[in-house]
Design a protein around this motif. Structure first.
Motif, PDB file in Angstrom:
ATOM      1  N   CYS A 129       0.826  -1.213   0.000  1.00  0.00           N
ATOM      2  CA  CYS A 129       0.000   0.000   0.000  1.00  0.00           C
ATOM      3  C   CYS A 129       0.858   1.260   0.000  1.00  0.00           C
ATOM      4  O   CYS A 129       0.513   2.255  -0.647  1.00  0.00           O
ATOM      5  N   ASP A 148      -0.952  -6.185 -11.021  1.00  0.00           N
ATOM      6  CA  ASP A 148       0.132  -6.847 -10.299  1.00  0.00           C
ATOM      7  C   ASP A 148       1.296  -7.093 -11.256  1.00  0.00           C
ATOM      8  O   ASP A 148       1.116  -7.118 -12.477  1.00  0.00           O
ATOM      9  N   CYS A 174     -14.061  -3.278 -12.783  1.00  0.00           N
ATOM     10  CA  CYS A 174     -13.267  -4.467 -12.464  1.00  0.00           C
ATOM     11  C   CYS A 174     -13.221  -5.388 -13.681  1.00  0.00           C
ATOM     12  O   CYS A 174     -14.234  -5.605 -14.346  1.00  0.00           O
ATOM     13  N   THR A 211     -15.550  -7.187  -4.560  1.00  0.00           N
ATOM     14  CA  THR A 211     -14.092  -7.202  -4.548  1.00  0.00           C
ATOM     15  C   THR A 211     -13.583  -7.291  -5.977  1.00  0.00           C
ATOM     16  O   THR A 211     -14.029  -8.158  -6.727  1.00  0.00           O
ATOM     17  N   SER A 213     -10.855  -8.248  -8.886  1.00  0.00           N
ATOM     18  CA  SER A 213      -9.656  -9.052  -9.034  1.00  0.00           C
ATOM     19  C   SER A 213      -8.518  -8.045  -8.992  1.00  0.00           C
ATOM     20  O   SER A 213      -8.320  -7.293  -9.951  1.00  0.00           O
ATOM     21  N   GLY A 214      -7.810  -7.985  -7.868  1.00  0.00           N
ATOM     22  CA  GLY A 214      -6.872  -6.908  -7.626  1.00  0.00           C
ATOM     23  C   GLY A 214      -5.815  -6.740  -8.692  1.00  0.00           C
ATOM     24  O   GLY A 214      -5.135  -5.726  -8.749  1.00  0.00           O
ATOM     25  N   TYR A 217      -8.101  -3.835 -12.375  1.00  0.00           N
ATOM     26  CA  TYR A 217      -9.259  -2.961 -12.186  1.00  0.00           C
ATOM     27  C   TYR A 217      -8.825  -1.511 -12.344  1.00  0.00           C
ATOM     28  O   TYR A 217      -7.636  -1.179 -12.229  1.00  0.00           O
ATOM     29  N   ASP A 234      -5.949  -4.096   0.016  1.00  0.00           N
ATOM     30  CA  ASP A 234      -6.359  -2.769  -0.448  1.00  0.00           C
ATOM     31  C   ASP A 234      -7.526  -2.806  -1.416  1.00  0.00           C
ATOM     32  O   ASP A 234      -8.262  -1.832  -1.546  1.00  0.00           O
ATOM     33  N   ASP A 235      -7.747  -3.944  -2.118  1.00  0.00           N
ATOM     34  CA  ASP A 235      -8.722  -3.949  -3.203  1.00  0.00           C
ATOM     35  C   ASP A 235     -10.161  -3.793  -2.721  1.00  0.00           C
ATOM     36  O   ASP A 235     -10.904  -2.942  -3.210  1.00  0.00           O
ATOM     37  N   THR A 238     -10.684  -0.309  -1.348  1.00  0.00           N
ATOM     38  CA  THR A 238     -10.764   0.686  -2.417  1.00  0.00           C
ATOM     39  C   THR A 238     -12.153   0.721  -3.035  1.00  0.00           C
ATOM     40  O   THR A 238     -12.743   1.791  -3.231  1.00  0.00           O
TER      41      THR A 238
END
Length: 392
Positions: A129, A148, A174, A211, A213-214, A217, A234-235, A238
């Motif tokens: 973060c 990522d 997302c 949520t 998919s970190g 998005y 964090d996802d 957020t």
């Protein structure tokens, strides 16, 4: 004692069955009703239901950002993938923060000469973060695409994501994530992710995407609030903050990316412990945030109960021990012991059974519930840990 144990047992069993079976059924019915309503409206109006992709001159400027820690195995492919995205070069900025990497990550990043890339190297680890907050400070554009270091986007993924921001009410979009599995993860995480993806798709149709998919998005800049450095997940925070700010959250299954899960249940277990610890830590903040429509119900059923399920499973097992005078409760205990035996066999013979369909699923389910129980206990312990590492 027997009467109390009976009440506690059936409450626990009801919660378990509702979480795994009842909620998906309710969700499917609600999803079906909404879909019928949309189809009827379409038949009346014949209006365009799909949001069209934008021409190059209409595309917004975008900043893609991600943090990396010891990602030498996947980073080169990620950079190549980013360079090959179908998006105008003059409208794309890529901000990458290496958070105290000790492998070849910094050397790989140092080889980049493309003007679209803004690369920051941190000598010491401060956590994901904190790294993302630093990346956001360097962002020059209003649409932020979070990813990522190991995630490979489809060539048109950015175009699919950003087309929805033409609607000023949408604050986040997302994408859809699939995984490159090996033999073990395909029989465990792979089966779970298919089930989870179906739930997420139906929730999205009801306006209740919980949520992202970190790994894929996008967030409107004015709707994004950087989490504090000690936040572990964090996802979901957020997305809830986007809703709390009055924006809608959209899910686009056509915006696709591929990532690589932990290669084993053991690796996924460590990741889930971290996720659950972080989830319980941010839970008070999530409960205070504004939710509307189907979202509060989905959050309670899909997230909160799922996080608390290990407690109800333990309560069901313990209370069952006080009810063995009747055959039906001996059968319930036998069923619970059979699941634990299934898990134990999967653990003991995981290398031999990883190509046998469903053979490792019991091991995976028990391990993930245990991970959430450990995460709950760690969240109460109050130990702060913000650094992360890729699991294998």
């Amino acid at each position: 004692m027997t009467s109390a144990a009976l009440t506690v047992f059936w409450i626990a069993i009801a919660v378990v069955l509702y979480t795994y079976i009842g909620y998906p059924v309710v969700l499917f019915v609600c999803y079906g009703l909404v879909q019928v309503k949309r189809d009827l409206r379409y038949l009346r109006t014949r209006g365009e239901r799909r949001r069209r992709e934008l021409a190059d001159d209409k595309l917004p400027t975008v900043t893609m950002l991600f943090a990396a820690y010891n990602e030498e195995d996947h980073l080169a492919e990620k950079l190549k993938n980013t360079l090959g995205l179908d998006y105008p070069a003059n409208k794309l900025q890529v901000v990458i923060v290496s958070d105290g990497s000790s492998d070849k990550t910094n050397a790989i990043l140092g080889s980049m000469n493309d003007p679209r890339f803004d690369i920051l190297i941190r000598d010491n680890r401060a956590g994901k973060c904190a790294a993302l907050a630093l990346a956001v400070e360097r962002a020059r554009h209003n649409i932020l695409v979070l990813s990522d270091a190991s995630t490979v986007f489809a060539p048109d993924a950015l175009r699919k994501l950003v087309r929805h921001f033409e609607d000023p009410d949408i604050g986040a979009v997302c994408g859809s994530l699939t995984f490159g599995y090996n033999a073990e993860s395909g029989q465990t995480e792979g089966i779970y992710w298919k089930y989870e993806t179906i739930l997420r798709l139906m929730e999205a149709r009801l306006g209740a995407t919980l949520t992202p998919s970190g790994a894929i998005y996008a967030v409107r800049g004015e709707a994004y609030a950087a989490p504090s450095p000690d936040v572990l997940v964090d996802d979901i925070l957020t997305l809830m903050r986007v809703r709390d700010a009055g924006y809608k959250v959209h899910y686009d299954p056509e915006a696709q990316a591929v990532d690589f899960p932990a290669a084993s249940v053991a690796g996924e277990f460590r990741r889930r412990v971290r996720i659950s610890t972080g989830s319980f830590r941010v839970l008070p903040a999530l409960l205070r945030m504004k939710q509307s429509g189907f979202t509060p119900f989905a959050f309670f059923s899909h997230k909160l109960l799922r996080w608390l399920l290990p407690i109800f499973l333990a309560v069901a097992f313990i209370s069952n021990l006080f009810l063995l005078q009747q055959p039906i409760y001996r059968a319930f205990l036998f069923a619970q012991m059979a699941v634990l035996l299934w898990a134990a066999i999967g653990f003991a013979f995981r290398d031999s059974l990883k190509r046998v369909r469903f053979s490792l699923l019991g091991y995976f389910i028990v391990a993930m519930n245990l991970a959430f129980l450990i995460g709950l206990l760690r969240s109460f312990a109050g130990r702060r840990e913000a650094s992360w590492q890729r699991v294998h």
